[in-house]
Motif scaffolding. Sequence first.
Motif, PDB file in Angstrom:
ATOM      1  N   GLU A   1       0.369  -0.873   7.878  1.00  0.00           N
ATOM      2  CA  GLU A   1       0.962  -0.195   9.036  1.00  0.00           C
ATOM      3  C   GLU A   1       1.531  -1.264   9.963  1.00  0.00           C
ATOM      4  OE1 GLU A   1      -0.406   2.563  12.848  1.00  0.00           O
ATOM      5  OE2 GLU A   1      -1.366   2.861  10.893  1.00  0.00           O
ATOM      6  N   VAL A   2       2.818  -1.156  10.279  1.00  0.00           N
ATOM      7  CA  VAL A   2       3.480  -2.114  11.155  1.00  0.00           C
ATOM      8  C   VAL A   2       3.760  -1.459  12.494  1.00  0.00           C
ATOM      9  CG1 VAL A   2       5.499  -3.597  11.501  1.00  0.00           C
ATOM     10  CG2 VAL A   2       4.557  -3.286   9.199  1.00  0.00           C
ATOM     11  N   ILE A   3       3.370  -2.128  13.567  1.00  0.00           N
ATOM     12  CA  ILE A   3       3.689  -1.667  14.910  1.00  0.00           C
ATOM     13  C   ILE A   3       4.762  -2.577  15.491  1.00  0.00           C
ATOM     14  CG2 ILE A   3       2.817  -1.300  17.241  1.00  0.00           C
ATOM     15  CD1 ILE A   3       0.147  -0.561  16.106  1.00  0.00           C
ATOM     16  N   GLU A   4       5.919  -2.009  15.806  1.00  0.00           N
ATOM     17  CA  GLU A   4       7.049  -2.769  16.349  1.00  0.00           C
ATOM     18  C   GLU A   4       7.429  -2.231  17.725  1.00  0.00           C
ATOM     19  OE1 GLU A   4       9.890  -5.038  17.494  1.00  0.00           O
ATOM     20  OE2 GLU A   4       8.857  -5.525  15.612  1.00  0.00           O
ATOM     21  N   PHE A   5       7.581  -3.128  18.676  1.00  0.00           N
ATOM     22  CA  PHE A   5       7.838  -2.746  20.071  1.00  0.00           C
ATOM     23  C   PHE A   5       9.296  -2.358  20.309  1.00  0.00           C
ATOM     24  CE2 PHE A   5       8.732  -4.122  24.543  1.00  0.00           C
ATOM     25  CZ  PHE A   5       7.994  -3.121  25.159  1.00  0.00           C
TER      26      PHE A   5
ATOM     27  N   LEU B   1       3.810   1.527   2.942  1.00  0.00           N
ATOM     28  CA  LEU B   1       4.213   1.004   4.247  1.00  0.00           C
ATOM     29  C   LEU B   1       4.500   2.121   5.242  1.00  0.00           C
ATOM     30  CD1 LEU B   1       5.158  -1.416   6.047  1.00  0.00           C
ATOM     31  CD2 LEU B   1       7.454  -1.025   5.117  1.00  0.00           C
ATOM     32  N   THR B   2       3.973   1.939   6.463  1.00  0.00           N
ATOM     33  CA  THR B   2       4.282   2.820   7.591  1.00  0.00           C
ATOM     34  C   THR B   2       4.736   1.942   8.758  1.00  0.00           C
ATOM     35  OG1 THR B   2       2.565   4.388   6.927  1.00  0.00           O
ATOM     36  CG2 THR B   2       3.403   4.581   9.168  1.00  0.00           C
TER      37      THR B   2
ATOM     38  N   ALA C   1       5.070  -8.321   6.454  1.00  0.00           N
ATOM     39  CA  ALA C   1       4.655  -7.068   5.812  1.00  0.00           C
ATOM     40  C   ALA C   1       4.959  -7.081   4.322  1.00  0.00           C
ATOM     41  CB  ALA C   1       5.361  -5.892   6.479  1.00  0.00           C
ATOM     42  N   ALA C   2       6.121  -7.579   3.951  1.00  0.00           N
ATOM     43  CA  ALA C   2       6.516  -7.583   2.535  1.00  0.00           C
ATOM     44  C   ALA C   2       5.562  -8.415   1.692  1.00  0.00           C
ATOM     45  CB  ALA C   2       7.944  -8.108   2.396  1.00  0.00           C
ATOM     46  N   GLU C   3       5.086  -9.516   2.247  1.00  0.00           N
ATOM     47  CA  GLU C   3       4.167 -10.371   1.490  1.00  0.00           C
ATOM     48  C   GLU C   3       2.823  -9.682   1.282  1.00  0.00           C
ATOM     49  OE1 GLU C   3       3.996 -13.888  -0.723  1.00  0.00           O
ATOM     50  OE2 GLU C   3       5.662 -13.035   0.429  1.00  0.00           O
ATOM     51  N   LEU C   4       2.353  -8.970   2.298  1.00  0.00           N
ATOM     52  CA  LEU C   4       1.110  -8.205   2.145  1.00  0.00           C
ATOM     53  C   LEU C   4       1.252  -7.162   1.049  1.00  0.00           C
ATOM     54  CD1 LEU C   4       0.080  -7.600   5.871  1.00  0.00           C
ATOM     55  CD2 LEU C   4      -1.211  -8.925   4.196  1.00  0.00           C
ATOM     56  N   LEU C   5       2.394  -6.513   1.006  1.00  0.00           N
ATOM     57  CA  LEU C   5       2.605  -5.427   0.052  1.00  0.00           C
ATOM     58  C   LEU C   5       2.663  -5.903  -1.392  1.00  0.00           C
ATOM     59  CD1 LEU C   5       5.231  -3.455   2.143  1.00  0.00           C
ATOM     60  CD2 LEU C   5       2.958  -2.613   1.506  1.00  0.00           C
ATOM     61  N   LYS C   6       2.839  -7.189  -1.609  1.00  0.00           N
ATOM     62  CA  LYS C   6       2.863  -7.731  -2.969  1.00  0.00           C
ATOM     63  C   LYS C   6       1.479  -7.747  -3.615  1.00  0.00           C
ATOM     64  CE  LYS C   6       6.827 -10.834  -2.260  1.00  0.00           C
ATOM     65  NZ  LYS C   6       7.256 -12.261  -2.232  1.00  0.00           N
TER      66      LYS C   6
END
Length: 234
Positions: free
Chosen positions: A95-99, A124-125, A82-87
């Motif tokens: 949007e991150v989905i974590e189980f 980021l969400t 996610a951090a790399e995308l945000l750069k």
Amino acid sequence: MTKPYLKILAYEDTCLGPLCLRERELLSQPGTIVTEVTLNHEFLMSSFNTDSERVISNRSVEIHGDKNIDALVGGLGLGYTAAELLKHDNVASVEVIEFLPPVIDWMNQGLVPLSGNLANNGKLTIVEADVYAYLWSPPAKTFDLIVIDVDHSPSDQLDEQEHSFYTMAGLQRAKAHLKPGGVLAVWSYAQSSDFADALRNTFQSVSVEPVTTLNTLVGHEQTDWLFFGRDDEP
């Protein structure tokens, strides 16, 4: 002789087994402290080598090639994908989905190296849910990128009960969550010809790309595999 540094930051029982977050000093590189995650007492991920997690994000953005990209990430982990995308300036939202709830808690509590960067990013969400169940359901909205970094590989899944995401039927369901020209990207530690075939039967354009790095902990190269699928825009 001083014992190498080792600290258990968090330990939780989950539906997938015991989940542990730890910091330790590398025996091969004294003074180097890494953050690691184990699941069911087996190594899952580390902050030491994040090359392939970062590459899958960068290649996804490159393959898409447009502006105002809305991305969905399956799996928060230590946050490097996610951090790399945000750069990227052309990524509008992630949007991150974590189980696993503890993984989200670690990020919120500042227990992992990227906590500060991610907590303060307004693009980021993070949502607690099952990304595979989400992608199997009809889409409430669509994305330009879907990046899946959850299992070890298509044939080595974290859950003992295998899901159908890696089949043609599962990929067709996931594809419905993509905007026209959207990219589906999947991380794996191993090559999978069956999954590659399922991708080719689902998307018009498919690429399978190795990412090879020198693992200095064991003294040899390791290769992870990135799978990308995309339909041409109408």
